[in-house]
Design a protein around this motif. Structure first.
Motif, PDB file in Angstrom:
ATOM      1  N   LEU A 217      -5.537   7.805  -6.518  1.00 17.04           N
ATOM      2  CA  LEU A 217      -4.601   8.249  -5.486  1.00 17.04           C
ATOM      3  C   LEU A 217      -4.167   9.689  -5.724  1.00 17.04           C
ATOM      4  CD1 LEU A 217      -2.361   5.034  -5.306  1.00 17.04           C
ATOM      5  CD2 LEU A 217      -4.238   5.676  -3.774  1.00 17.04           C
TER       6      LEU A 217
ATOM      7  N   GLY B 156       0.632  12.130  -1.040  1.00 18.30           N
ATOM      8  CA  GLY B 156       1.381  11.016  -0.470  1.00 18.30           C
ATOM      9  C   GLY B 156       2.836  11.334  -0.210  1.00 18.30           C
TER      10      GLY B 156
ATOM     11  N   THR C   6      -2.864   8.294   5.382  1.00 20.44           N
ATOM     12  CA  THR C   6      -3.713   8.040   4.218  1.00 20.44           C
ATOM     13  C   THR C   6      -5.167   8.192   4.628  1.00 20.44           C
ATOM     14  OG1 THR C   6      -2.160   6.534   3.127  1.00 20.44           O
ATOM     15  CG2 THR C   6      -4.474   6.300   2.558  1.00 20.44           C
TER      16      THR C   6
ATOM     17  N   LEU D  39      -8.792   7.110   3.236  1.00 26.18           N
ATOM     18  CA  LEU D  39      -9.510   6.262   2.290  1.00 26.18           C
ATOM     19  C   LEU D  39     -10.961   6.718   2.240  1.00 26.18           C
ATOM     20  CD1 LEU D  39      -9.740   3.763   0.439  1.00 26.18           C
ATOM     21  CD2 LEU D  39     -10.112   2.388   2.509  1.00 26.18           C
TER      22      LEU D  39
ATOM     23  N   ARG E 197      -2.197  11.662   2.059  1.00 29.83           N
ATOM     24  CA  ARG E 197      -2.376  10.791   0.896  1.00 29.83           C
ATOM     25  C   ARG E 197      -3.842  10.411   0.851  1.00 29.83           C
ATOM     26  NH1 ARG E 197      -1.739   4.789   0.768  1.00 29.83           N
ATOM     27  NH2 ARG E 197      -1.429   4.097  -1.385  1.00 29.83           N
TER      28      ARG E 197
ATOM     29  N   ALA F  61      -6.898   8.177  -0.997  1.00 29.15           N
ATOM     30  CA  ALA F  61      -7.269   7.058  -1.865  1.00 29.15           C
ATOM     31  C   ALA F  61      -8.784   7.022  -1.962  1.00 29.15           C
ATOM     32  CB  ALA F  61      -6.739   5.736  -1.307  1.00 29.15           C
TER      33      ALA F  61
ATOM     34  N   LEU G 230      -5.851  -1.922   0.171  1.00 31.95           N
ATOM     35  CA  LEU G 230      -5.064  -0.701   0.023  1.00 31.95           C
ATOM     36  C   LEU G 230      -3.695  -0.856   0.678  1.00 31.95           C
ATOM     37  CD1 LEU G 230      -4.966   2.299  -0.855  1.00 31.95           C
ATOM     38  CD2 LEU G 230      -5.854   2.866   1.421  1.00 31.95           C
TER      39      LEU G 230
ATOM     40  N   CYS H 150      -0.714   0.580   2.449  1.00 42.86           N
ATOM     41  CA  CYS H 150      -0.610   1.776   3.283  1.00 42.86           C
ATOM     42  C   CYS H 150       0.515   1.589   4.290  1.00 42.86           C
ATOM     43  CB  CYS H 150      -1.945   2.005   3.994  1.00 42.86           C
ATOM     44  SG  CYS H 150      -2.022   3.484   4.968  1.00 42.86           S
ATOM     45  N   ASP H 151       1.509   2.496   4.267  1.00 37.10           N
ATOM     46  CA  ASP H 151       2.637   2.361   5.195  1.00 37.10           C
ATOM     47  C   ASP H 151       2.625   3.416   6.293  1.00 37.10           C
ATOM     48  OD1 ASP H 151       3.281   4.629   3.796  1.00 37.10           O
ATOM     49  OD2 ASP H 151       5.277   3.946   3.168  1.00 37.10           O
TER      50      ASP H 151
ATOM     51  N   LEU I  59      -3.905   5.317   8.952  1.00 34.91           N
ATOM     52  CA  LEU I  59      -5.026   5.264   8.019  1.00 34.91           C
ATOM     53  C   LEU I  59      -6.286   5.839   8.649  1.00 34.91           C
ATOM     54  CD1 LEU I  59      -6.312   4.316   5.337  1.00 34.91           C
ATOM     55  CD2 LEU I  59      -6.715   2.091   6.427  1.00 34.91           C
TER      56      LEU I  59
ATOM     57  N   ARG J  62      -6.084  -1.042  12.959  1.00 32.99           N
ATOM     58  CA  ARG J  62      -5.949  -0.862  11.511  1.00 32.99           C
ATOM     59  C   ARG J  62      -6.211   0.561  11.045  1.00 32.99           C
ATOM     60  NH1 ARG J  62      -9.251  -5.606   8.692  1.00 32.99           N
ATOM     61  NH2 ARG J  62      -7.976  -4.940   6.900  1.00 32.99           N
TER      62      ARG J  62
END
Length: 213
Positions: A8, A11, A17, A19, A46, A48, A84, A86-87, A90, A114
């Motif tokens: 990571l 953030g 995020t 990914l 962020r 990942a 993952l 994630c808030d 994405l 999603r």
């Protein structure tokens, strides 16, 4: 695929995020992947990173086997999305093969609410030296907002080739001057090195991500 480990970077509460999966022959912590992660974190994202199981197995002394078929890798990418935490919004994607696998599952995830975008770093539009074997059929009708950062002389899809492809209007292309498959230019030609193109790619991703839901 179990016990997925993520690297990571960056953030903050509710920030987008990204990914990212790696390419076919190199892990998630190569200098390229690390530079991209650092650069995107600097854009307020962020990041990942994760590895497919065949690559993760090499860390424990496993053999250097080639990647499995895309169908299995799609399932592993979906598992990573589910694993993952994630808030915020994405985006999925990756380097070369990792971005290709993400592109194959993107519309399914978008339809389910999603993800909000797809990022490909050096998309393998065709195998090197085999421009007739295009990997673009699913990209013609792609509905997911996508950004492809591509070197203009990438042997897996150079500027002059890709300009002739029938790609979805949801796809935006960011061309990096004289870049190869790792976005690296010839310094004798351009006067600058890979870092310049990586910085330009990260800046383009930061601007693009601001427009995503």
């Amino acid at each position: 695929m179990t016990d997925i480990s993520f690297l990571l970077d960056g953030g903050g509460d509710g920030c987008p995020t990204v990914l990212l999966a790696h390419g076919a022959g190199a892990p998630m912590d190569t200098p390229f992947m690390s530079a991209i992660a650092s650069g995107l974190a600097g854009q307020g994202l962020r990041v990942a990173r994760f590895e497919f199981s065949y690559m993760a197995a090499r860390r424990s002394g496993g053999p250097k086997r080639p990647p499995p078929k895309a169908e299995k890798l799609q399932a592993e990418f979906l598992a990573a999305v589910s694993s993952l935490a994630c808030d915020g919004p994405l985006v999925i994607g990756g380097k070369s093969m990792g971005g290709r696998v993400a592109s194959l599952i993107a519309d399914e995830l978008l339809a389910g609410g999603r993800i909000c975008g797809l990022l490909c770093l050096g998309y393998p539009f065709h195998p090197a030296g085999k421009p007739e074997r295009l990997r673009t059929a699913h990209l013609e009708g792609l509905e997911t907002p996508a950004l492809i950062c591509q070197g203009s002389r990438d042997p897996f899809g150079a500027l002059q080739e890709v300009q002739g492809y029938a790609l979805s209007p949801a796809i935006r292309l960011c061309w990096l001057e004289d870049g190869d498959h790792d976005l690296k230019p010839r310094k004798t030609v351009t006067g600058f090195g890979q870092e310049h193109n990586l910085d330009a790619a990260c800046a383009a991703v930061g601007d693009w991500a601001k427009g995503l839901a």
